[in-house]
Design an enzyme around this catalytic site. Structure first.
Site, mmCIF file in Angstrom:
data_model
loop_
_atom_site.group_PDB
_atom_site.id
_atom_site.type_symbol
_atom_site.label_atom_id
_atom_site.label_comp_id
_atom_site.label_asym_id
_atom_site.label_seq_id
_atom_site.Cartn_x
_atom_site.Cartn_y
_atom_site.Cartn_z
ATOM 1 N N ASP A 192 -39.485 46.255 5.454
ATOM 2 C CA ASP A 192 -39.885 47.514 6.091
ATOM 3 C C ASP A 192 -39.119 48.724 5.569
ATOM 4 O O ASP A 192 -39.436 49.855 5.936
ATOM 5 C CB ASP A 192 -39.679 47.434 7.610
ATOM 6 C CG ASP A 192 -40.706 46.565 8.308
ATOM 7 O OD1 ASP A 192 -41.788 46.335 7.733
ATOM 8 O OD2 ASP A 192 -40.426 46.102 9.435
ATOM 9 N N LYS A 217 -40.501 52.757 14.059
ATOM 10 C CA LYS A 217 -41.915 52.668 13.683
ATOM 11 C C LYS A 217 -42.624 51.711 14.639
ATOM 12 O O LYS A 217 -42.016 50.845 15.266
ATOM 13 C CB LYS A 217 -42.094 52.209 12.233
ATOM 14 C CG LYS A 217 -41.587 50.778 11.927
ATOM 15 C CD LYS A 217 -42.580 49.665 12.251
ATOM 16 C CE LYS A 217 -41.956 48.282 12.065
ATOM 17 N NZ LYS A 217 -42.682 47.212 12.760
#
Length: 288
Positions: free
Chosen positions: A135, A9
């Site tokens: 995350d 990401k």
């Protein structure tokens, strides 16, 4: 063996609002997945053990590994007797600000949900993910999202405007704890989160580029001047916008025109070993 994709990401926005009583920081992040991914292989073991096999020697092979923690959490929570061998075919750089470890953990949760027939929803898996790392919840869903809290509260967003992403990681490691430790919350320059959300909904590429921001960047740039050098070179070679991802040290450049991509890639390869050209994945359904 069951294989699961674990994409990296990038943070289009990373804002830090305040320190929380639990020691974490209250954040607002807009994250999106890119087409640079680890591949996770899962194979049942009859001896009940959890084994980590990695292609990268810098990845821990024990309880410190987030994929190991993901397997143990599901095993303990649901009373699973069998074990699992987890093979991590690493493509995402380690300690890079790209959520490689978190994505491996999320892929392990999704894969073991199938392998062990747990029938958990993505929301349930994301709740488990939040216990492993900030995350991991986002990585369970993938796609593009607005994350709040300490990063575990996820609101899905549409895919950002289509573009190329050039990633460059200098040959250094960055401690997230050190970066947050050096952050003075009252001095943070807050990025334009609402402008970014508007840009994503309207598919406004220029507004997206203008709105990118990372509150941690100033701290990491002070600790590691080589990150600033990569930023400057990316802009010089023609990126439309450049930002550090997460706590760093990876820097990404956003490029709309393919003709500029090779120039940026070749220019960076002159002094940076780890350079990647990728596309945005953007949508959750591309995670499968």
């Amino acid at each position: 063996m069951l294989y699961v994709k674990a994409p990296a990401k990038i943070n289009l926005i990373l804002d830090v609002l305040q320190k929380r009583p639990d020691g974490y920081h209250e954040v607002e992040m807009i994250m999106t997945t890119v087409d640079l991914a680890d591949r996770i292989g899962l194979e049942t073991r009859k001896d009940g053990q959890i084994q980590i096999i990695s292609t990268d020697r810098y990845v821990p092979g024990d309880y410190r590994n987030l994929a190991y923690q993901a397997a143990k959490l599901l095993k303990d929570t649901y009373g699973i007797r069998e074990g699992v061998s987890i093979t991590l075919e690493k493509k995402i750089p380690v300690s890079a600000g790209l959520a490689g470890g978190s994505s491996d953990a999320a892929a392990t949760l999704r894969g073991l949900n199938d392998l062990w027939n747990l029938n958990l929803t993505l929301d349930q898996l994301a709740e488990h993910g939040a216990k492993i790392g900030s995350d991991v919840s986002f990585c369970v869903y993938g796609g593009t999202a607005f994350a709040t809290g300490r990063g575990e509260l996820i609101q899905e967003l549409p895919s950002p405007p289509n573009c190329w992403i050039v990633l460059a990681k200098p040959a250094i490691g960055v401690s997230t704890a050190d970066v947050y430790g050096g952050l003075k919350v009252n001095e943070v320059i807050h990025p334009k989160t609402q402008d970014m959300i508007h840009a994503i909904y309207e598919k406004d590429y220029e507004l997206m580029c203008r709105s990118m921001g990372n509150a941690l960047e100033a701290v990491t740039l002070k600790l590691h001047p080589e990150v600033m050098m990569i930023k400057e070179q990316m802009m010089k070679f023609g990126a439309d916008a450049v930002l550090m991802s997460g706590s760093g040290p990876t820097v990404f450049g956003v490029v709309q025109h393919k003709s500029r991509v090779n120039r940026i890639y070749n220019g960076l390869r002159g002094f940076c070993d780890e350079v990647y050209v990728v596309r945005l994945l953007g949508d959750r359904d591309l995670l499968a």
